[in-house]
Design a protein around this motif. Structure first.
Motif, PDB file in Angstrom:
ATOM      1  N   ARG A  30       6.966 -53.527 -10.573  1.00 42.65           N
ATOM      2  CA  ARG A  30       6.857 -53.654 -12.230  1.00 42.65           C
ATOM      3  C   ARG A  30       8.058 -54.164 -12.868  1.00 42.65           C
ATOM      4  O   ARG A  30       8.016 -55.218 -13.582  1.00 42.65           O
ATOM      5  CB  ARG A  30       6.129 -52.614 -12.709  1.00 42.65           C
ATOM      6  CG  ARG A  30       4.726 -52.349 -12.490  1.00 42.65           C
ATOM      7  CD  ARG A  30       4.063 -51.155 -13.149  1.00 42.65           C
ATOM      8  NE  ARG A  30       2.533 -50.964 -12.813  1.00 42.65           N
ATOM      9  CZ  ARG A  30       1.730 -50.654 -13.547  1.00 42.65           C
ATOM     10  NH1 ARG A  30       2.093 -50.529 -14.933  1.00 42.65           N
ATOM     11  NH2 ARG A  30       0.352 -50.652 -13.274  1.00 42.65           N
ATOM     12  N   GLN A  46       5.154 -53.415 -19.388  1.00 34.28           N
ATOM     13  CA  GLN A  46       3.760 -53.404 -19.659  1.00 34.28           C
ATOM     14  C   GLN A  46       2.987 -54.647 -19.333  1.00 34.28           C
ATOM     15  O   GLN A  46       2.608 -55.600 -20.157  1.00 34.28           O
ATOM     16  CB  GLN A  46       3.564 -53.156 -21.241  1.00 34.28           C
ATOM     17  CG  GLN A  46       3.631 -51.974 -21.796  1.00 34.28           C
ATOM     18  CD  GLN A  46       3.359 -51.605 -23.268  1.00 34.28           C
ATOM     19  OE1 GLN A  46       3.974 -52.368 -23.963  1.00 34.28           O
ATOM     20  NE2 GLN A  46       2.777 -50.512 -23.656  1.00 34.28           N
ATOM     21  N   PRO A  47       2.883 -54.871 -18.139  1.00 31.63           N
ATOM     22  CA  PRO A  47       2.231 -56.215 -17.423  1.00 31.63           C
ATOM     23  C   PRO A  47       0.755 -56.100 -17.938  1.00 31.63           C
ATOM     24  O   PRO A  47       0.109 -55.271 -18.293  1.00 31.63           O
ATOM     25  CB  PRO A  47       2.479 -56.033 -16.010  1.00 31.63           C
ATOM     26  CG  PRO A  47       2.177 -54.773 -15.752  1.00 31.63           C
ATOM     27  CD  PRO A  47       2.873 -54.014 -16.909  1.00 31.63           C
ATOM     28  N   PHE A  48       0.173 -57.433 -17.663  1.00 36.50           N
ATOM     29  CA  PHE A  48      -1.379 -57.840 -18.134  1.00 36.50           C
ATOM     30  C   PHE A  48      -1.744 -57.259 -16.632  1.00 36.50           C
ATOM     31  O   PHE A  48      -1.956 -57.894 -15.829  1.00 36.50           O
ATOM     32  CB  PHE A  48      -1.574 -59.126 -18.342  1.00 36.50           C
ATOM     33  CG  PHE A  48      -0.789 -59.612 -19.489  1.00 36.50           C
ATOM     34  CD1 PHE A  48      -1.348 -59.228 -20.816  1.00 36.50           C
ATOM     35  CD2 PHE A  48       0.183 -60.537 -19.523  1.00 36.50           C
ATOM     36  CE1 PHE A  48      -0.780 -59.689 -21.971  1.00 36.50           C
ATOM     37  CE2 PHE A  48       1.066 -61.144 -20.412  1.00 36.50           C
ATOM     38  CZ  PHE A  48       0.359 -60.639 -21.848  1.00 36.50           C
ATOM     39  N   GLU A  84      -0.053 -64.964 -12.252  1.00 39.20           N
ATOM     40  CA  GLU A  84      -0.340 -65.133 -13.740  1.00 39.20           C
ATOM     41  C   GLU A  84       0.438 -64.594 -14.664  1.00 39.20           C
ATOM     42  O   GLU A  84       0.556 -65.117 -15.706  1.00 39.20           O
ATOM     43  CB  GLU A  84      -1.991 -64.692 -14.011  1.00 39.20           C
ATOM     44  CG  GLU A  84      -2.878 -65.544 -12.985  1.00 39.20           C
ATOM     45  CD  GLU A  84      -4.406 -64.915 -12.817  1.00 39.20           C
ATOM     46  OE1 GLU A  84      -5.257 -65.462 -12.680  1.00 39.20           O
ATOM     47  OE2 GLU A  84      -4.354 -63.709 -12.878  1.00 39.20           O
ATOM     48  N   ASN A  85       0.839 -63.599 -14.384  1.00 36.26           N
ATOM     49  CA  ASN A  85       1.884 -62.851 -15.443  1.00 36.26           C
ATOM     50  C   ASN A  85       3.088 -63.474 -15.584  1.00 36.26           C
ATOM     51  O   ASN A  85       3.491 -63.820 -16.704  1.00 36.26           O
ATOM     52  CB  ASN A  85       2.046 -61.157 -14.684  1.00 36.26           C
ATOM     53  CG  ASN A  85       1.236 -60.221 -15.478  1.00 36.26           C
ATOM     54  OD1 ASN A  85       1.427 -59.534 -16.490  1.00 36.26           O
ATOM     55  ND2 ASN A  85       0.011 -59.989 -14.549  1.00 36.26           N
ATOM     56  N   VAL A  98       2.590 -66.596 -17.774  1.00 30.88           N
ATOM     57  CA  VAL A  98       2.724 -66.517 -18.941  1.00 30.88           C
ATOM     58  C   VAL A  98       4.162 -66.723 -19.672  1.00 30.88           C
ATOM     59  O   VAL A  98       4.147 -67.551 -20.594  1.00 30.88           O
ATOM     60  CB  VAL A  98       2.497 -65.016 -19.511  1.00 30.88           C
ATOM     61  CG1 VAL A  98       2.654 -64.583 -20.953  1.00 30.88           C
ATOM     62  CG2 VAL A  98       1.005 -64.679 -19.097  1.00 30.88           C
ATOM     63  N   ARG A 127       8.932 -62.466 -15.474  1.00 28.33           N
ATOM     64  CA  ARG A 127       8.402 -62.880 -16.744  1.00 28.33           C
ATOM     65  C   ARG A 127       9.355 -63.557 -17.509  1.00 28.33           C
ATOM     66  O   ARG A 127       9.248 -64.454 -18.250  1.00 28.33           O
ATOM     67  CB  ARG A 127       7.518 -62.061 -17.488  1.00 28.33           C
ATOM     68  CG  ARG A 127       6.217 -61.630 -16.670  1.00 28.33           C
ATOM     69  CD  ARG A 127       5.263 -60.912 -17.601  1.00 28.33           C
ATOM     70  NE  ARG A 127       5.584 -59.596 -18.011  1.00 28.33           N
ATOM     71  CZ  ARG A 127       4.819 -58.658 -18.625  1.00 28.33           C
ATOM     72  NH1 ARG A 127       3.752 -59.058 -19.046  1.00 28.33           N
ATOM     73  NH2 ARG A 127       5.508 -57.703 -19.265  1.00 28.33           N
ATOM     74  N   GLN A 167      -4.366 -59.201 -14.688  1.00 29.10           N
ATOM     75  CA  GLN A 167      -4.218 -60.477 -13.867  1.00 29.10           C
ATOM     76  C   GLN A 167      -3.409 -60.381 -12.836  1.00 29.10           C
ATOM     77  O   GLN A 167      -2.403 -59.113 -12.640  1.00 29.10           O
ATOM     78  CB  GLN A 167      -3.313 -61.234 -15.118  1.00 29.10           C
ATOM     79  CG  GLN A 167      -4.328 -61.815 -16.168  1.00 29.10           C
ATOM     80  CD  GLN A 167      -3.468 -62.631 -17.304  1.00 29.10           C
ATOM     81  OE1 GLN A 167      -2.066 -62.449 -17.220  1.00 29.10           O
ATOM     82  NE2 GLN A 167      -3.892 -63.494 -17.751  1.00 29.10           N
TER      83      GLN A 167
END
Length: 250
Positions: free
Chosen positions: A145, A91-93, A100-101, A104, A152, A96
């Protein structure tokens, strides 16, 4: 002298209502290793990851990380200590960018925006996302993804990375392309423990495998050892499967 384990579970258990999801599980993960946790659907693998990382608190038993008792510690505290995990459902942003992801995750240790974005670029290189840094996360393929979820977690600078089915949903070519990415992370010095159903990856990557069935550890060893274990065969294929396989003509 034997190296102390990075992660130690002792007699870890949790129940939900009358269901014993994890039952008295004990295992040690050595620093610098690339290991796997396998088992049929519903075996309790993701629940065990949640207990390790602090998303669930056990009914009994302990979790030690880096020699410290972290049983029941909050996930963000464990992440700060160097224990990070990915999730099956990515569940990425979505609004963004990829950069940017990833930033985080980098913000855990790098409070400045410029430093976090620069770190994100380096992590993207490691997982093969560098050409897509400025793309909205919503535009990534399933494989993209999965790489972003990995990036991340990696951006938090983990000592131990728990990978929860990072290959699920990928086609054979995408799996083949992801295997060296995971191996490269381990070779860089990050200890990796992966939940995985793709046995090709387990056989290619894992030095040691634990097998969970109905919340209990039923076997451990090298990938070739556990895939020949009768308890493992029956956990996947049902009672009597090992006997039937022995009786089947070659």
């Amino acid at each position: 002298m034997e190296t102390a384990p990075l992660l130690s579970l002792r007699e870890l258990s949790i129940s939900f209502g009358g269901l014993r999801a994890v039952q008295r599980v004990s295992l040690d993960v050595k620093p610098g290793s690339l290991t796997a946790l396998i088992g049929p659907n519903g075996a309790g693998k993701t629940t065990l990851f949640a207990l390790m990382s602090g998303f669930l608190k056990p009914d009994s038993g302990t979790v030690h990380f880096g020699g410290q008792d972290i049983t029941g510690h909050a996930p963000h505290l464990n992440a700060q200590a160097g224990l990070a995990r990915t999730f099956q459902i990515v569940q990425p942003f979505a609004a963004q960018t990829v950069r940017e992801n990833i930033a985080v995750g980098a913000h855990l240790h790098l409070p400045g925006r410029a430093a976090a974005l620069a770190s994100a670029e380096q992590v993207a290189q490691r997982v093969g996302l560098a050409p897509q840094l400025d793309k909205p996360a919503a535009d990534l393929t399933v494989a993209g993804r999965k790489r972003l979820e990995l990036a991340r977690a990696l951006a938090t600078q983990p000592k131990l990375l728990l990978l929860d089915e990072v290959l699920a949903g990928l086609n054979p070519q995408e799996i083949a392309e992801m295997i060296p990415v995971v191996r490269g992370i381990a070779e860089s010095g990050v200890t990796v423990l992966m939940i995985e159903h793709v046995m090709q990856a387990v056989m290619n990557l894992a030095q040691h495998v634990w097998v969970l069935a109905q919340g209990e550890l039923i076997a451990s060893g090298t990938p070739s050892q556990v895939t020949q274990d009768e308890r493992v065969i029956e956990a996947y294929l049902g009672p009597g499967a090992a006997q039937r396989l022995r009786e089947t003509p070659a």
